[in-house]
Design a protein around this motif. Structure first.
Motif, short mmCIF file in Angstrom:
data_model
loop_
_atom_site.label_atom_id
_atom_site.label_comp_id
_atom_site.label_asym_id
_atom_site.label_seq_id
_atom_site.Cartn_x
_atom_site.Cartn_y
_atom_site.Cartn_z
N GLU A 87 0.60 -1.24 -0.08
CA GLU A 87 0.15 0.14 0.09
C GLU A 87 0.92 1.20 0.02
OE1 GLU A 87 -3.99 -0.92 2.48
OE2 GLU A 87 -2.10 -1.65 3.53
N LEU A 88 0.92 2.04 -0.98
CA LEU A 88 1.54 3.18 -1.33
C LEU A 88 0.63 4.35 -1.00
CD1 LEU A 88 3.50 2.19 -4.59
CD2 LEU A 88 4.24 2.06 -2.14
N ASN A 89 1.21 5.56 -0.68
CA ASN A 89 0.57 6.76 -0.68
C ASN A 89 -0.11 7.20 -2.12
OD1 ASN A 89 0.77 7.02 2.43
ND2 ASN A 89 2.74 8.05 1.93
N ALA A 90 -1.43 7.13 -2.18
CA ALA A 90 -1.99 7.61 -3.54
C ALA A 90 -1.49 8.78 -3.71
CB ALA A 90 -3.33 7.32 -3.48
N ILE A 91 -1.12 9.42 -5.03
CA ILE A 91 -0.60 10.61 -5.33
C ILE A 91 -1.49 11.13 -6.37
CG2 ILE A 91 1.21 12.08 -6.40
CD1 ILE A 91 3.09 10.20 -5.28
N ASP A 92 -2.16 12.27 -6.24
CA ASP A 92 -3.32 12.99 -7.08
C ASP A 92 -2.33 13.79 -8.20
OD1 ASP A 92 -5.47 11.71 -6.04
OD2 ASP A 92 -5.53 13.44 -4.52
N ILE A 93 -2.86 13.68 -9.57
CA ILE A 93 -2.04 14.47 -10.28
C ILE A 93 -3.21 15.70 -10.90
CG2 ILE A 93 -1.18 14.19 -12.54
CD1 ILE A 93 -0.35 11.38 -11.96
N TYR A 94 -2.61 16.77 -10.92
CA TYR A 94 -3.30 17.76 -11.65
C TYR A 94 -2.37 18.87 -12.45
CZ TYR A 94 -5.78 22.21 -12.46
OH TYR A 94 -6.54 23.23 -12.86
N PHE A 95 -2.62 18.89 -13.66
CA PHE A 95 -2.08 19.74 -14.48
C PHE A 95 -3.10 20.78 -15.11
CE2 PHE A 95 1.13 16.15 -14.80
CZ PHE A 95 2.16 16.57 -14.14
N PRO A 96 -2.82 22.04 -14.95
CA PRO A 96 -3.76 22.90 -15.52
C PRO A 96 -3.99 22.68 -17.15
CG PRO A 96 -2.69 24.17 -14.04
CD PRO A 96 -2.11 22.95 -14.36
N ILE A 97 -5.16 22.69 -17.60
CA ILE A 97 -5.22 22.78 -19.27
C ILE A 97 -6.39 23.88 -19.86
CG2 ILE A 97 -6.25 20.93 -21.01
CD1 ILE A 97 -6.13 18.88 -18.76
N LYS A 98 -5.78 24.15 -20.70
CA LYS A 98 -6.47 25.18 -21.69
C LYS A 98 -6.67 25.00 -22.95
CE LYS A 98 -2.15 28.14 -21.47
NZ LYS A 98 -1.37 29.31 -20.93
#
Length: 810
Positions: free
Chosen positions: A681-692
């Motif tokens: 079990e690893l720490n889940a990492i959320d991904i966010y890159f702004p998109i336009k």
């Protein structure tokens, strides 16, 4: 030197299954000679390692072998990731790497050589050596490989000489190239204890060529061939039946290239030549290798003969050939591990087609397997032009090739499907390589368009055998084939498979079933399960089988005095002749004991086998079953998971302890379980890159960089259109031809580029009269607007890629 082996005396099938009776195969064989005295191949090195070649197979240190070769182009992949790429290939069962030396990339400007960075050939070969992987070096001078001018530098066009000929002026430059290569790999050849055991001379000589890149829109292609060969060469791999009045001159040119290689210290036990389609070879001095592309972009989309079993040593693919095939082992070194799309042709290669293709090669007598490509890449841009073969209409940068490992090193479905066959080859090559081919049916009687006709063959030494079954055909929908049972006559016994009842071959599936196989002291009469691998753990041998889709596995062992057979989670039925083991659940285990010998058999379903990984802990072999990729790393292993932070691992044999400094690793199996189960079990990492968005453009803001704790971020670009192009700092870094499948990009390297952090994508619409629509799945073709065009850009998806080191203990 004369050796003995076996050939079939009868290979006659009575097709009586349609009347409810078994298919009959006579696999009895007589002995014949295996010849090697005619071949000027092989050698021994300073470490005492020995390579020998006969007319049937290659031997390593006196043992028959079946090399499994995967192609990767070092100059198309970041050098910082070479080691991981090699380890991934090895994890997939590859034991030989083939790679091109593209002349144009190393001498783009006359007399100025570049062997640095991603062109550092020496570093790449040293990493192959460190990972115990042998190398076939393809040194040109002409290569093709979808490279501009086929790899020839542009400045050669401006010289007063005749390329790819015996023109002394041309050979002067080739000599200089070979000298440079010789300097770069000094000490890394087989004779010095290095990994380079084979060198390919030229490529498809007097068979095909590439167009010169210096051309004009609409101008007919001007091909990179010698002046004399312009009328005989063709575009792409294929059958060539043209009369070649210059064939001896072509063979002589190959001899000259070999002499130049040897002059420049490029001496190896094996020189290879692409022998398909009447290409030039050096008789008895080069090993002719062959090819197979079932989904070519240069030919019509129609059923091919590549899924029909035949005697490849008598009738090679892409015949006629310029050599006597019976004099050489059959090495299919350029099997299309995918295909590269052009702007006008975009075929998609199904993963199941590759698995079936390898089955067909092994079941047709091949004793060498190789993929072009196995690992994709990105073609770099030169100082003055793109190095990609733009004249043929290939992408300017992408060289994904739909390969088992993508342009970014990510596994495709085909990676796991091929892996299970590679594990089998690596484990049983000593038995399989000397076996003779038995063809129950004349290949010419097979109707390519008959979707229900059974296709099968055998390889046999008279006492042991493997039954090959294939129910896949390219460009054709197959049917399930029911009521299969086989009566097989061997030298000293007759075997019925299965003993009673029958089984079904599901459409698009294939299988390899053992017959009368000796597993140590235990004789397996038959199994309706496929061998995955074998190993040794402590004093005991173990074997792993899997159930082909749609087939219920059963095992029949010959009765023997003092033999004890037990089962876990399975049914054991004994009589005076045999012990029959069956089960309705997976996994299950069979234990075999006789006197002081003990062996274990693990049986799993095919989805579990597809997620298998074979590793070593000191001298012990073991398997891990996991959806994550697992690669060895100097006594430990690395686990690479796409998207999943909770990862299951199941281990066999079960006496192994794991630990890691990352996340939480807990044992979840119980003592009675056949496999040792762990949950990471690893720490889940959320991904966010702004998109336009702006019209036909989309921008992804990468300024946040690679999130801490991740190995990579995988971006799936979701669009329907004609083409997509990705830019950073205004420079094209990747492109894509739409073909109805997801466009997946590894962002790691782009996140490390300094400067502007927007990755800008530009998309062009698809038109309803596009030639490439013939290759697109009809379900992926949209409704066009009033002027016949369509473009849809959807939000991209991002997936984290985790990488964790796991330590092994007891």
């Amino acid at each position: 030197m004369i050796k003995t082996t076996l050939i079939p005396i009868i290979s006659l099938l009575f097709i009586s299954n349609i009347f409810g009776q078994p298919f009959y195969i006579d696999a009895r064989v007589n002995r014949t000679e295996v010849r090697s005295e005619h071949l000027k191949m092989g050698g021994e090195n300073s470490l005492g390692e020995k390579i020998e070649v006969n007319n049937r197979y290659i031997s390593l240190n006196g043992k028959p072998s079946i090399p499994v070769t995967g192609e990767i182009h070092y100059s198309r992949y970041p050098n910082t990731l070479w080691d991981e790429a090699i380890k991934k290939m090895k994890a997939g069962g590859i034991n030989v790497i083939a790679t091109y030396v593209f002349w144009i990339m190393h001498e783009e400007h006359e007399g100025v050589y570049n062997w640095d960075g991603d062109n550092n050939l020496r570093k790449f070969i040293e990493l192959c050596a460190a990972n115990n992987i042998k190398v076939i070096l393809r040194i040109g001078p002409f290569c093709h490989g979808e490279i501009r001018n086929g790899g020839l530098p542009d400045w050669l066009l401006g010289k007063f000489l005749n390329i790819r000929s015996n023109d002394p002026e041309y050979l002067k430059y080739v000599d200089r190239l070979y000298s440079q290569i010789g300097q770069q790999i000094n000490g890394l050849l087989f004779k010095d204890g290095g990994p380079i055991f084979a060198i390919q001379l030229e490529n498809e000589y007097q068979h095909s060529a590439a167009p010169w890149g210096l051309t004009y829109p609409g101008q007919p292609k001007d091909m990179t061939s010698s002046n004399r060969d312009r009328e005989i060469i063709q575009e792409g791999v294929g059958v060539s039946e043209k009369t070649n009045p210059y064939s001896e001159l072509g063979n002589e040119h190959m001899k000259i290239l070999k002499s130049l290689a040897e002059k420049n210290r490029l001496k190896v036990p094996l020189y290879t030549a692409t022998g398909w389609g009447n290409a030039a070879v050096i008789k008895n001095e080069t090993l002719p290798v062959t090819a197979a592309y079932a989904y070519p972009g240069w030919a019509p989309a129609r059923p091919s003969g590549f899924y029909i079993y035949k005697d490849l040593q008598k009738n090679p693919d892409y015949s006629p050939v310029r050599y006597k095939p019976e004099d050489y082992p059959y090495f299919a070194a350029e099997i299309g591990g995918g295909i590269m799309n052009t702007y006008t042709r975009r075929p998609v290669v199904p993963a199941k087609s590759l698995e079936a293709l390898i089955n067909r090669f092994l079941g047709s007598g091949a004793n060498g397997i190789g993929y072009y490509m196995y690992h994709g890449g990105i073609t770099p841009k030169g100082d003055e032009f793109f190095f990609s073969d733009e004249a043929y209409g290939y992408p300017k940068m992408s060289y994904d090739f739909q390969a088992p490992l993508s342009a970014y090193g990510k596994p495709a479905e085909s990676f796991n499907r091929l892996k299970i066959l590679h594990f089998f080859i690596n484990s049983f090559e000593e038995i399989l390589a000397p076996m003779q081919l038995v063809l129950p049916v004349d290949p010419s009687s097979i109707d390519l368009n008959d979707a229900g006709q059974l296709r099968f063959s055998m390889r046999s030494d008279g006492n042991q055998a493997f039954l090959f079954l294939n129910n896949f055909q390219d460009h054709l929908e197959r049917k399930d084939i029911d009521n299969l049972q086989f009566n097989i006559q061997l030298n000293n016994c007759e075997v019925q498979v299965p003993e009673s009842g029958s089984f079904t071959m599901k459409k698009d599936e294939n299988a390899i079933l053992p017959v009368n196989l000796q597993l140590g002291s235990f004789r397996l009469i038959y199994a309706t399960a496929q061998l995955l691998t074998k190993g040794k753990n402590g004093k005991d041998d173990f074997y792993v089988f899997f159930a082909p889709d749609g087939i219920r596995p059963e095992f029949s062992f010959a009765a023997s005095k003092g033999q004890i057979i037990k089962g876990r989670r399975c049914k054991v039925d004994k009589n005076s002749q045999r012990t029959l083991i069956t089960s309705e659940t997976f996994p299950y285990e069979i234990s075999l004991q006789m006197k002081n010998e003990t062996a274990r058999i693990l049986v799993v379903d095919k989805p579990t086998a597809l997620n298998s990984w074979k590793l070593k802990n000191k001298s012990d072999d073991f398997l891990i079953f996991s959806e994550a990729m697992i690669i060895e790393n100097n006594g430990s292993f690395n686990l690479i998971s796409e998207g999943n932070s909770n990862i299951n691992l199941n281990i066999y044999p079960e006496n192994l302890e794991l630990n890691t400094k990352a996340g939480s690793l807990s044992k979840i199996s119980e003592q009675r379980d056949i496999l040792s189960g762990y949950l990471l079990e690893l720490n889940a990492i959320d991904i966010y890159f702004p998109i336009k968005y702006m019209g036909n453009k989309m921008a992804i803001d990468l300024s946040a960089g690679l999130p801490e704790g991740l190995n990579d971020v995988i971006c799936r670009i979701n669009y329907i259109g004609d083409t997509g192009q990705g830019f950073i700092n205004g420079k094209l870094v990747i492109d894509n031809f739409y073909k109805g499948v997801p466009w997946k990009i590894g962002l790691k390297n782009y996140l490390e580029i300094p400067g502007e952090k927007d990755m800008v994508f530009y998309f062009r619409p698809m038109y309803n009269d596009a030639v490439f629509l013939q290759d697109i799945d009809p379900s992926s073709i949209p409704e066009f607007d009033k002027i016949g065009r369509y473009l849809k850009i959807e939000k991209p998806d991002f997936y984290p890629e985790y990488k964790v080191e796991i330590a092994i203990g007891r």
